[in-house]
Design an enzyme around this catalytic site. Structure first.
Site, mmCIF file in Angstrom:
data_model
loop_
_atom_site.group_PDB
_atom_site.id
_atom_site.type_symbol
_atom_site.label_atom_id
_atom_site.label_comp_id
_atom_site.label_asym_id
_atom_site.label_seq_id
_atom_site.Cartn_x
_atom_site.Cartn_y
_atom_site.Cartn_z
ATOM 1 N N THR A 115 -62.418 -27.460 -37.728
ATOM 2 C CA THR A 115 -62.629 -28.425 -38.801
ATOM 3 C C THR A 115 -61.371 -29.102 -39.306
ATOM 4 O O THR A 115 -61.467 -29.903 -40.210
ATOM 5 C CB THR A 115 -63.376 -27.835 -40.015
ATOM 6 O OG1 THR A 115 -62.504 -26.997 -40.768
ATOM 7 C CG2 THR A 115 -64.576 -27.048 -39.595
ATOM 8 N N GLU A 175 -63.915 -36.127 -48.360
ATOM 9 C CA GLU A 175 -63.923 -37.564 -48.626
ATOM 10 C C GLU A 175 -65.121 -37.982 -49.483
ATOM 11 O O GLU A 175 -66.269 -37.816 -49.096
ATOM 12 C CB GLU A 175 -63.946 -38.329 -47.313
ATOM 13 C CG GLU A 175 -62.661 -38.190 -46.527
ATOM 14 C CD GLU A 175 -62.732 -38.752 -45.134
ATOM 15 O OE1 GLU A 175 -61.657 -38.929 -44.521
ATOM 16 O OE2 GLU A 175 -63.847 -39.020 -44.640
ATOM 17 N N THR A 205 -53.812 -36.771 -44.077
ATOM 18 C CA THR A 205 -54.267 -38.118 -43.709
ATOM 19 C C THR A 205 -55.008 -38.694 -44.918
ATOM 20 O O THR A 205 -54.403 -39.261 -45.808
ATOM 21 C CB THR A 205 -55.157 -38.100 -42.452
ATOM 22 O OG1 THR A 205 -56.167 -37.090 -42.605
ATOM 23 C CG2 THR A 205 -54.337 -37.786 -41.214
#
Length: 383
Positions: A179, A259, A146
């Site tokens: 996770t 991220e 993603t």
């Protein structure tokens, strides 16, 4: 080759049209046997996505023929219709494999609260089934990304067998469990009970100690499948070690691809009265936004470490706490230690060592710094 490194597995990754832009977004992993033993661990979040609920039911039987995974949509919080979509996905995989939907696990990742485009997804399953091969592991790993910037794969050799794996995850990385989405395969001969024991032991000290942002997903799934195609009954201790190594490798890849992160932080807790205390302290420090900001600013602010430790109920005496950052003990006995200017904060990897001076137990929790890039990425990732 990731999940197809062990014998008996084929995989594919295709662009089904679930994502805009034409990127791969559907993966299929198939176990050709002769064994179908499998085990899984799932998110502890009470809000569970439909694929998690389905796959938990499937894994109760301890067998898997296939796993189908999609990115571009989580199919979480989508009501009874979302569960029907998951069921239909498993049924489609069973149809193309001429097998049972009751041995097909389903995994999804992406935005919460939206149903999947089922026409595209089911057509993608059909396409993926025609592209299954021993060379399909890399495409499958790519299809489950993603916000991941890279695919995440790993494999290890045992004595006459292999363990391989792929994972995705760059955000919502917090413990209990797992996770992210992860599929691990082996061609060794093992029972589902042996796989379950090895998987839980490995995840407890790898994925379950990764905590980049304190946010637990609704879709977390880790699966371990055994084909038995190597014809080898492994030494269980060695097998557990190989699974541990693959999980640790994948967890490290998740950490460095988190991220917006610019620092990979290892929080080592030593001198704890119990392992639970060590983990508790490590997780609490890992979730301190003040500390994460300080590390991003390359400031060895040990006061923020002590402040976080003090919010736990772990056994310790405040005037016996010691803290080192990158090997320099800048806090001794709960007060100023060595000159903080000696700490080199420039490397990407930062190690914070916390000595509770309360016992013999240790644990390490991994986290990242808090950056403007993380805030930007997650403010832009919405419906």
């Amino acid at each position: 080759m990731s999940v197809t490194a062990p014998l008996g597995f084929r995989a594919a990754g295709v662009a089904a049209g679930i994502k805009s832009g034409g990127a791969r977004d559907l993966a299929l992993v198939v176990n050709d046997g002769p064994s179908r033993a499998a085990a899984g661990v799932f998110t502890a979040n009470r809000v569970k996505a439909a694929p998690v609920l389905w796959s938990q039911q499937v894994l109760a039987g301890g067998r898997l023929r296939a796993v189908v995974l999609n990115s571009g949509g989580a199919n979480a919080c989508t009501g009874p219709e979302g569960f029907q979509d998951t069921h239909a996905t498993a049924e489609k995989v069973a149809e193309v494999l001429q097998d049972s939907a009751g041995e097909v696990a389903v995994c999804s990742t992406g935005l919460i609260g939206e149903r999947l485009p089922m026409d595209a997804l089911l057509s993608g399953v059909e396409t993926a089934s025609t592209q299954l091969s021993r060379d399909g592991g890399l495409a499958a790993a790519d299809a489950i990304r993603t916000t991941d910037t890279v695919s995440k794969i790993s494999f290890r050799r045992g004595s006459g067998y292999m363990v391989g794996g792929m994972a995705k995850g760059a955000g919502m990385l917090a413990p209990a469990l797992a996770t992210m989405l992860c599929v691990i395969t082996t061609d060794a001969e093992l029972t589902d009970e042996e796989l379950d024991a090895a998987l839980r032991k490995a995840t407890a000290t790898t994925f379950d100690r990764l905590d980049t942002d304190g946010c637990m997903s609704t879709n977390d799934t880790v699966l371990l499948l055994a084909s038995g195609a190597a014809g080898v009954k492994p030494d269980l201790a060695e097998f557990e070690q190989r699974v541990q190594e693959v999980c640790a490798d994948l967890a490290r890849q998740l950490l460095v691809d988190a991220e917006g992160a610019s620092k990979a932080i290892a929080i080592e807790v030593i001198g704890a009265a119990s392992e639970d205390d060590a983990v508790k302290v490590g997780r609490t420090v890992a979730r301190s936004n003040l500390l994460k900001c300080a590390i991003h600013g390359e400031d060895p602010n040990w006061g923020r470490v002590l402040a976080a430790v003090g919010t736990t109920d772990a056994v310790f005496e405040p005037d016996r706490l010691n803290v080192a950052i990158n090997g320099i003990w800048i806090c001794r006995g709960g007060a100023v230690g060595d000159d903080r200017s000696k700490v080199d904060m420039r490397p990407r990897d930062v190690t914070i060592t916390i000595d509770l001076s309360a016992g013999p137990h240790t644990a390490t929790v991994h986290t990242t710094d808090l950056t403007a890039e993380y805030v930007h990425e997650n403010s832009a990732y919405s419906s």
